[in-house]
Design a protein around this motif. Structure first.
Motif, PDB file in Angstrom:
ATOM      1  N   ALA A 544      10.132  25.156   0.850  1.00  0.00           N
ATOM      2  CA  ALA A 544      10.309  23.903   0.125  1.00  0.00           C
ATOM      3  C   ALA A 544       8.949  23.337  -0.240  1.00  0.00           C
ATOM      4  O   ALA A 544       7.962  23.597   0.444  1.00  0.00           O
ATOM      5  CB  ALA A 544      11.050  22.910   1.000  1.00  0.00           C
ATOM      6  N   TYR A 545       8.892  22.564  -1.325  1.00  0.00           N
ATOM      7  CA  TYR A 545       7.692  21.779  -1.616  1.00  0.00           C
ATOM      8  C   TYR A 545       8.162  20.403  -2.084  1.00  0.00           C
ATOM      9  O   TYR A 545       9.296  20.271  -2.549  1.00  0.00           O
ATOM     10  CB  TYR A 545       6.819  22.493  -2.670  1.00  0.00           C
ATOM     11  N   PRO A 546       7.308  19.387  -1.935  1.00  0.00           N
ATOM     12  CA  PRO A 546       7.757  18.040  -2.295  1.00  0.00           C
ATOM     13  C   PRO A 546       7.998  17.945  -3.799  1.00  0.00           C
ATOM     14  O   PRO A 546       7.162  18.378  -4.595  1.00  0.00           O
ATOM     15  CB  PRO A 546       6.591  17.133  -1.885  1.00  0.00           C
ATOM     16  N   HIS A 547       9.160  17.408  -4.183  1.00  0.00           N
ATOM     17  CA  HIS A 547       9.539  17.292  -5.585  1.00  0.00           C
ATOM     18  C   HIS A 547       9.839  15.820  -5.860  1.00  0.00           C
ATOM     19  O   HIS A 547      10.590  15.194  -5.115  1.00  0.00           O
ATOM     20  CB  HIS A 547      10.763  18.172  -5.837  1.00  0.00           C
ATOM     21  N   ASP A 548       9.255  15.297  -6.939  1.00  0.00           N
ATOM     22  CA  ASP A 548       9.358  13.860  -7.213  1.00  0.00           C
ATOM     23  C   ASP A 548      10.786  13.357  -7.273  1.00  0.00           C
ATOM     24  O   ASP A 548      11.084  12.252  -6.852  1.00  0.00           O
ATOM     25  CB  ASP A 548       8.685  13.529  -8.557  1.00  0.00           C
ATOM     26  N   LYS A 604       6.522  39.335  10.922  1.00  0.00           N
ATOM     27  CA  LYS A 604       7.112  38.021  10.658  1.00  0.00           C
ATOM     28  C   LYS A 604       6.321  37.313   9.546  1.00  0.00           C
ATOM     29  O   LYS A 604       5.090  37.252   9.596  1.00  0.00           O
ATOM     30  CB  LYS A 604       7.043  37.203  11.950  1.00  0.00           C
ATOM     31  N   ILE A 605       7.038  36.777   8.580  1.00  0.00           N
ATOM     32  CA  ILE A 605       6.352  36.052   7.507  1.00  0.00           C
ATOM     33  C   ILE A 605       5.868  34.705   8.026  1.00  0.00           C
ATOM     34  O   ILE A 605       6.632  33.966   8.648  1.00  0.00           O
ATOM     35  CB  ILE A 605       7.305  35.814   6.303  1.00  0.00           C
ATOM     36  N   MET A 606       4.609  34.384   7.778  1.00  0.00           N
ATOM     37  CA  MET A 606       4.091  33.078   8.227  1.00  0.00           C
ATOM     38  C   MET A 606       4.365  32.019   7.165  1.00  0.00           C
ATOM     39  O   MET A 606       3.569  31.791   6.269  1.00  0.00           O
ATOM     40  CB  MET A 606       2.619  33.177   8.580  1.00  0.00           C
ATOM     41  N   ARG A 607       5.518  31.409   7.291  1.00  0.00           N
ATOM     42  CA  ARG A 607       5.959  30.429   6.302  1.00  0.00           C
ATOM     43  C   ARG A 607       5.093  29.178   6.269  1.00  0.00           C
ATOM     44  O   ARG A 607       4.987  28.514   5.239  1.00  0.00           O
ATOM     45  CB  ARG A 607       7.396  30.007   6.589  1.00  0.00           C
ATOM     46  N   ARG A 608       4.496  28.878   7.432  1.00  0.00           N
ATOM     47  CA  ARG A 608       3.625  27.707   7.509  1.00  0.00           C
ATOM     48  C   ARG A 608       2.556  27.770   6.411  1.00  0.00           C
ATOM     49  O   ARG A 608       2.291  26.784   5.720  1.00  0.00           O
ATOM     50  CB  ARG A 608       2.973  27.706   8.900  1.00  0.00           C
ATOM     51  N   ILE A 609       1.980  28.957   6.235  1.00  0.00           N
ATOM     52  CA  ILE A 609       0.935  29.135   5.232  1.00  0.00           C
ATOM     53  C   ILE A 609       1.522  29.004   3.825  1.00  0.00           C
ATOM     54  O   ILE A 609       0.963  28.336   2.958  1.00  0.00           O
ATOM     55  CB  ILE A 609       0.266  30.518   5.424  1.00  0.00           C
ATOM     56  N   LEU A 610       2.671  29.611   3.630  1.00  0.00           N
ATOM     57  CA  LEU A 610       3.299  29.550   2.303  1.00  0.00           C
ATOM     58  C   LEU A 610       3.699  28.118   1.944  1.00  0.00           C
ATOM     59  O   LEU A 610       3.585  27.691   0.799  1.00  0.00           O
ATOM     60  CB  LEU A 610       4.528  30.466   2.267  1.00  0.00           C
ATOM     61  N   ARG A 611       4.149  27.379   2.953  1.00  0.00           N
ATOM     62  CA  ARG A 611       4.515  25.979   2.711  1.00  0.00           C
ATOM     63  C   ARG A 611       3.288  25.185   2.297  1.00  0.00           C
ATOM     64  O   ARG A 611       3.334  24.410   1.349  1.00  0.00           O
ATOM     65  CB  ARG A 611       5.118  25.369   3.984  1.00  0.00           C
ATOM     66  N   GLU A 617      -1.991  22.760  -1.010  1.00  0.00           N
ATOM     67  CA  GLU A 617      -3.156  22.922  -0.136  1.00  0.00           C
ATOM     68  C   GLU A 617      -3.642  24.366  -0.288  1.00  0.00           C
ATOM     69  O   GLU A 617      -2.887  25.299   0.011  1.00  0.00           O
ATOM     70  CB  GLU A 617      -2.674  22.659   1.296  1.00  0.00           C
ATOM     71  N   THR A 618      -4.865  24.563  -0.798  1.00  0.00           N
ATOM     72  CA  THR A 618      -5.282  25.953  -0.977  1.00  0.00           C
ATOM     73  C   THR A 618      -6.447  26.340  -0.075  1.00  0.00           C
ATOM     74  O   THR A 618      -6.768  27.506   0.073  1.00  0.00           O
ATOM     75  CB  THR A 618      -5.660  26.244  -2.449  1.00  0.00           C
ATOM     76  N   SER A 619      -7.079  25.331   0.542  1.00  0.00           N
ATOM     77  CA  SER A 619      -8.045  25.649   1.590  1.00  0.00           C
ATOM     78  C   SER A 619      -7.412  25.127   2.883  1.00  0.00           C
ATOM     79  O   SER A 619      -6.269  24.699   2.865  1.00  0.00           O
ATOM     80  CB  SER A 619      -9.366  24.948   1.307  1.00  0.00           C
ATOM     81  N   ASN A 620      -8.113  25.141   4.000  1.00  0.00           N
ATOM     82  CA  ASN A 620      -7.544  24.605   5.249  1.00  0.00           C
ATOM     83  C   ASN A 620      -6.164  25.150   5.570  1.00  0.00           C
ATOM     84  O   ASN A 620      -5.235  24.402   5.857  1.00  0.00           O
ATOM     85  CB  ASN A 620      -7.395  23.076   5.180  1.00  0.00           C
TER      86      ASN A 620
END
Ligand code: WT7
Length: 641
Positions: A544-548, A604-611, A617-620
């Protein structure tokens, strides 16, 4: 009808709450007394969360339609039960009084009987928002058939899966449905769902759009013909009689499919008495409903909100409920406001996604609209953001209508955490306090109960309320492992929450792999399975990503090795595939083609990173050293869309 158990003051709430937790049996017995029973219950509550086994009002006999309809006839026969607002504002409104509702429900119950439906049989209902949908639902309940309503946005494949899971033998549908500018060919979708199906014996088709449909001899019948004949059976000398089937308190009333963290939706089962008592009690108290108030819940009956707060809750309270066929933005973004003015709506119950979408049109659609009739506003389905809350408060409620932020789930049957309109305090973005009978706790990852204020954790409930899920259809073990094993002896909601210093709860969203898109629940695994069905897709991961407007949007990372067309074309093809497999509501908002997915050495897919990447967020991105190929993360981040 006097609401003896309506809470009027904060002190009364505190008293009722205390009593409900200390003496649940006598508390709920008193409320259940106000209903019509064929036979009183033997015991109020038997339960354990280990099996789980939950029985409310065990031994009691009743029929929910006698409580939603028959008992109101003497004093309120001419009162509108349902006011129907068609999709097209130029078409005529239909007002269904309680006596008319009684007649139609009896008639349709007779139709079901004539077509072989018996108590306990599953009837799948796939219709638009027309009064006949209410007759179909209540007609099932009248004869003890188990209804399973499927939202009109689901695809043939989704329906086919649900038909098989429930082993449904009967379907009630429409030729088509009107929704905004669109005509949706419902019977066509049903025909596709029935290819290869061996269990469905009968399809009853109500005519709404008069679109051409195929009618298969021996299987498909017209609603109108069936109703005409049934009328001669149930009505004599202007008196309608159609005895309701006596049900056990714990007989299933309906199945409603909902998404979880696996790829397969589950059939949530609710039973007769507990569900009835809860939807009634929460309806009169959350909205402070008074006789004569006009209640408008904008949900679709295909979701639990429509079941509980368009039909069963309001009708059990003898209320007037508005049933709207269309959408908030058609023919223009003033449609809700027109409806409020037209029927002098007192209570508006809608979703944050609708509020945000209407906010986007500015104040112009509100100009000249008289919203003075509004007394109470409600929201449901997803967390409401501060901006939307204040817009709702200022521009719709004109700062004089309490807003109830109601948190609950398909599994809970009705509202569990909310402020009570005008009685308990509201706090923007907080669902606030539990209903009497609801004992929430927050736990940390290890299941440790967190005490006090200003803590956040996973939201669980300590003991059963009357409309808690009883089982998942055909698979009790799944019910146990999904809700009752994560934290022993607690019902786990799947939501995270925080509790402030006053004990007010704020729901922060799902902590499992469930998305909430425009208030609709969709499992990430379900969407991934659908994407993976597309030829050329190797693998996918959905977050998921935040959607207005939608609250959450669907972001899909796809490994694709197909060669056909350009990326844009492929995205459209993938979307078409998802529409075909699940329905348009599950189409990804964004599809990014990636060379690989960030996986741990164990795969295991690391969803935390994909989220994080989907959120922009592309750094950190946190620790990536445990990944099999940390380099892929930079490539994904660089390709973010
Ligand atoms: C999920 C349940 C409740 C009926 C419609 C949706 C989210 C629901 C709220 C609220 C924050 C909410 C939760 C919940 N949710 N209401 N007032 N504030 N979140 O039923 O499809 O079963 O979805 O909707 O995440 O678990 P559902």
């Amino acid at each position: 009808m006097e609401y003896k158990h309506q809470i009027k003051t904060l002190e009364q709430y505190n008293e009722a709450y205390k009593e409900s937790i200390e003496n649940p049996d006598s508390f709920w017995a008193q409320i259940a007394e106000t209903f019509t029973w064929r036979k009183k219950w033997d015991s109020v509550l038997n339960w354990n969360f280990t099996e789980p086994k939950i029985e409310w009002f065990s031994g009691g006999k009743l029929n929910i339609t006698e409580n939603c309809i028959d008992r109101h006839l003497e004093t309120m026969g001419n009162k509108p039960a349902i006011i129907w607002e068609p999709n097209n504002p130029d078409e005529r409104t239909r007002v269904v009084t309680y006596s008319r509702l009684h007649k139609r429900v009896c008639q349709f119950a007779q139709v079901l009987k004539n077509n072989g439906v018996k108590k306990g049989d599953r009837v799948c209902i796939y219709m638009g928002m027309v009064p006949e949908l209410a007759y179909a639902v209540l007609g099932c309940a009248r004869i003890g058939a188990i209804h399973s309503v499927i939202f009109g946005g689901f695809s043939a494949q989704s329906i086919a899966d649900r038909l098989v899971d429930a082993a449904a033998e009967y379907i009630v549908t429409c030729d088509g449905a009107y929704r905004g500018g669109k005509d949706i060919p419902l019977k066509d979708v049903i025909d596709d769902a029935l290819i290869g199906n061996k269990t469905v014996k009968r399809v009853i088709v109500y005519t709404r759009t008069r679109t051409p449909v195929s009618m298969i001899k021996g299987r498909d019948v017209w609603w109108e013909d069936e109703m005409e004949y049934a009328e001669t059976q149930v009505e004599k000398d202007n008196v309608v009689t159609m005895p309701a089937t006596e049900m056990d308190a714990e007989d299933p009333l309906f199945i409603l499919y909902t998404s979880g963290s696996t790829g397969k939706p589950k059939g949530v089962v609710h039973t007769c008495a507990g569900y009835m008592v809860w939807t009634y009690y929460t309806f009169i108290n959350t909205f402070n409903y008074n006789q004569g108030d006009i209640h408008f819940c904008t949900a679709d009956i295909g979701w639990i909100t429509g079941h509980s707060y368009i039909l069963y809750g309001p009708l059990s309270a003898g209320a007037t409920s508005v049933l709207f066929e269309g959408i908030p933005t058609w023919p223009n973004a003033g449609r809700f406001w027109d409806i409020i003015e037209k029927y002098k709506i007192n209570i508006l119950y809608t979703a944050p996604t609708a509020i945000r979408s209407l906010m986007g049109f500015g104040l112009e659609p509100l100009e000249g609209k008289n919203l003075d009739s509004l007394k109470i506003l409600g929201t449901v389905g997803e967390p409401i953001n501060e901006e939307a809350w204040h817009w709702y408060d200022e521009h719709i409620g004109k700062k004089r209508c309490p807003i109830v932020d109601t948190w609950w789930q398909t599994e809970t049957g009705g509202i569990l955490i909310t402020n009570l309109a005008g009685v308990t305090p509201a706090k923007p973005t907080y669902a606030t306090l539990p209903m009497p009978g609801v004992d929430p706790v927050l736990v940390d990852e290890n299941g440790q109960i967190l005490e006090g204020g200003n803590v956040s954790g996973n939201l669980c409930i300590r003991s059963p309320w009357p409309s808690i899920i009883r089982t998942t259809w055909g698979d009790h073990e799944r019910c146990r492992t999904t809700y009752f094993t994560t934290y022993p002896n607690l019902y786990f909601t799947g939501d995270g929450a925080l509790r402030d210093e006053n004990g007010f709860y704020r729901i922060t969203g799902r902590v499992d792999d469930v998305l909430n898109v425009s208030g609709h629940r969709i499992g990430t695994a379900e969407v991934e399975n659908a994407i993976n069905m597309h030829a050329g897709v190797v693998e996918s991961a959905v977050v998921a990503y935040p959607h207005d407007i939608k609250g959450q949007g669907i972001y899909a990372y796809v490994i694709f090795n197909g060669k056909h067309g350009d990326a844009e074309q492929t995205r459209k093809d993938i979307n078409a595939t998802v529409s075909r497999i699940i329905g348009a509501i599950a189409r990804p908002d964004k599809i990014q083609f990636v060379p690989g997915l960030p996986k741990t050495r164990s795969g295991k897919i690391m969803r935390r990173i994909l989220r994080k990447i989907a959120e922009g967020e592309t750094s950190n991105l946190g620790d990536t050293t445990t990944l099999l190929d940390p380099g892929v993360v930079d490539e994904i981040a660089a390709g973010k869309i």
